[in-house]
Design a protein around this motif. Structure first.
Motif, mmCIF file in Angstrom:
data_model
loop_
_atom_site.group_PDB
_atom_site.id
_atom_site.type_symbol
_atom_site.label_atom_id
_atom_site.label_comp_id
_atom_site.label_asym_id
_atom_site.label_seq_id
_atom_site.Cartn_x
_atom_site.Cartn_y
_atom_site.Cartn_z
ATOM 1 N N SER A 88 21.745 15.371 -4.424
ATOM 2 C CA SER A 88 20.752 14.991 -4.260
ATOM 3 C C SER A 88 20.135 14.690 -2.759
ATOM 4 C CB SER A 88 19.659 15.339 -4.866
ATOM 5 O OG SER A 88 20.393 15.760 -6.418
ATOM 6 N N VAL A 89 19.651 15.690 -1.932
ATOM 7 C CA VAL A 89 19.213 15.110 -0.970
ATOM 8 C C VAL A 89 17.448 15.689 -0.434
ATOM 9 C CG1 VAL A 89 19.034 16.227 1.356
ATOM 10 C CG2 VAL A 89 20.889 15.591 0.550
ATOM 11 N N ASN A 90 16.728 14.446 -0.694
ATOM 12 C CA ASN A 90 14.776 15.398 -0.541
ATOM 13 C C ASN A 90 15.012 15.995 -1.959
ATOM 14 O OD1 ASN A 90 14.652 13.048 1.455
ATOM 15 N ND2 ASN A 90 15.194 15.719 2.427
ATOM 16 N N GLU A 91 14.915 14.591 -2.743
ATOM 17 C CA GLU A 91 14.972 15.532 -4.210
ATOM 18 C C GLU A 91 15.939 16.737 -4.885
ATOM 19 O OE1 GLU A 91 10.896 15.024 -5.424
ATOM 20 O OE2 GLU A 91 11.036 12.300 -5.245
ATOM 21 N N HIS A 92 16.737 17.480 -4.386
ATOM 22 C CA HIS A 92 17.349 18.434 -4.074
ATOM 23 C C HIS A 92 18.600 18.500 -4.012
ATOM 24 C CE1 HIS A 92 13.517 21.332 -2.896
ATOM 25 N NE2 HIS A 92 13.230 20.875 -2.262
ATOM 26 N N ARG A 93 19.016 19.574 -5.371
ATOM 27 C CA ARG A 93 20.050 18.983 -5.658
ATOM 28 C C ARG A 93 21.139 20.160 -4.925
ATOM 29 N NH1 ARG A 93 23.214 21.650 -11.604
ATOM 30 N NH2 ARG A 93 24.676 19.849 -11.133
#
Length: 464
Positions: free
Chosen positions: A322-327
């Motif tokens: 995940s990056v900044n809570e985006h999978r």
């Protein structure tokens, strides 16, 4: 099986129990309806014709095997574990037949590299059958089954084979995304619409991630679907690199990975015949082709084939992808690297934001990752292993050192496929040659300053 020691760190004892039944002291309890939970609608989709307790028990077995595989970590200095599993079934006499138990143990041990002892006891309470409904199933003549998930091979092969078979190709849903389920313009529900159970850790921890039992789950659910639909063919969508590569080029000291290998599915055919009295043949229509060739054939045949971009190849979960809570997909594990190689080979492209490692052409591993991703160091070994696996597979065909192992694999595969050795040898040679070409082209695209190129730059110097 030799008697195990009580303090053996490789020993696992799991008792699957009904909610009101106690287990033996020293055994890990795996409770039905708590650790192994069945979902009403997907379960009903397996019993569109009639309720068969034997099929339910087989589904319970698949769930219990997954629980056992994940509940205890493999020992530090060996691969194999001793796994003892007790499971309640409706008709233990059927499961205790010698050909059933022997073929089950043979398949499980070959797949996982563990030593299994599965014992069957009689259930205290019969399961209430699910409500049956109207499902969209064509006449039984010449039906075929294909496992269908969110993976790229799965989407592509199901897509172009459905052009040939039409509604005679039945998709068995094995993934997790609800929007991957096949649609039906008639409004009727589709059979095999989802995995009918969930495996939950409960009070325990799932600590083992090698996931070799995944192959048992996929093959058993597909085989049960073939039995219920009165079909005799299961198409395995995996391309050659994914089906054969993990056994041809094992990782470190790990046991060879046979999750999508014909040698394993041949053993599952024997088990299914012993248990159900039904012949199920697993076929590999893309075994001698690369994933890149499979993707290219898919996109060349349909204007709707752009949906390949919606597929997911990465097996890493949200904690690490995940990056900044985006999978996202990680972009550097073996599965992601094969995907990116294949997309390039097919002449296609994806947005950099598809992956955590947005830029494989970067000069350093750290610089290739997306801004905001914090777990870079934890992924380095996965990335190196993924790149070197594909690189070693590209050099395998020309390596005299690996020639004896490759020839042994050829003979083993020929027996499993019941094909002449020369035909299999030619098929493997074709797949490896194409993979080598695609890998060289991909490395040229990445350029000599890429961190991937620096990891693999000496690979071809190692060919004996």
């Amino acid at each position: 099986m030799p008697k195990r020691c009580e303090d053996d760190e490789s020993a696992i004892r799991v008792a699957v129990v009904e909610s009101d039944v106690r287990s033996r002291p020293g055994w890990i309890k795996c409770r039905i309806d708590e650790n192994l939970r069945f979902s009403a609608e997907p379960l009903a989709s397996y019993f569109f014709a009639k309720w068969e307790p034997l099929v339910f028990d087989a589904l319970l077995l698949a769930a219990a095997v997954e629980f056992c595989d994940r509940i205890k970590r493999r020992p530090s200095f060996q691969w194999s574990r001793e796994i003892e599993l007790r499971i309640p079934v409706h008709a233990p006499a059927v499961w205790k037949q010698r050909d059933v138990t022997e073929s089950l143990h043979d398949a499980l041990e070959f797949l996982t590299g563990d030593r299994w002892r599965v014992e069957f006891t009689e259930r205290k309470n019969a399961i209430t059958p699910p409500r049956q409904g109207l499902f969209n199933l064509p006449p039984a003549e010449s039906l075929a089954i294909i496992p269908f998930s969110e993976g790229l091979d799965s989407r592509a092969v199901a897509g172009f084979m459905s052009r040939k078979f039409g509604d005679r190709l039945i998709r068995v849903r094995l993934g997790t995304k609800s929007d991957d389920r096949p649609s039906d313009s008639s409004g009727r529900r589709s059979p095999f619409a989802g995995v009918p159970y969930n495996v939950r850790r409960g009070e325990h921890r799932f600590v083992e991630s090698s996931a070799r039992s995944r192959g048992f789950k996929f093959a058993l659910l597909s085989g049960l679907a073939a039995y219920m639909a009165k079909a005799d063919r299961v198409f395995v969508p995996e391309s050659g690199q994914g089906a054969l590569g993990p056994s041809l080029v094992p990782v470190g000291q790990a046991y060879e990975d046979y999750r999508n290998h014909p040698a394993f599915t041949a053993k599952m055919s024997v088990f299914l015949k012993s248990l159900l009295g039904h012949d199920v043949r697993f076929e590999f229509p893309r075994l001698w082709f690369t994933k890149g060739e499979t993707l290219l054939e898919y996109v060349s045949g349909s204007a709707q084939a752009a949906d390949w971009k919606e597929t997911r190849s990465c097996w890493q979960d949200n904690r690490y992808a995940s990056v900044n809570e985006h999978r996202r997909q990680c972009g550097i594990c073996a599965a992601c690297m094969l995907r990116r190689l294949s997309v390039h080979a097919a002449g296609l492209s994806e947005a950099p934001e598809t992956y955590i490692w947005e830029d494989l052409r970067a000069g350093s591993f750290e610089d290739g990752a997306a801004v905001g991703f914090k777990k870079i160091a934890a992924q380095r070994n996965y990335a190196i292993a993924g790149a070197l696996h594909l690189d070693h597979l590209a050099g395998l065909r020309r390596s005299r050192i690996h020639a004896p192992a490759l020839e042994s694999n050829t003979r083993h595969l020929a027996r499993s496929l019941q094909l002449p050795e020369q035909e299999v040898r030619t098929g493997i040679e074709r797949m490896l040659t194409q993979h080598e070409k695609e890998w060289k082209d991909f490395m040229e695209f990445l350029g000599p300053d890429s961190f991937v190129s620096r990891w693999t730059e000496r690979a071809y110097d190692h060919v004996a």
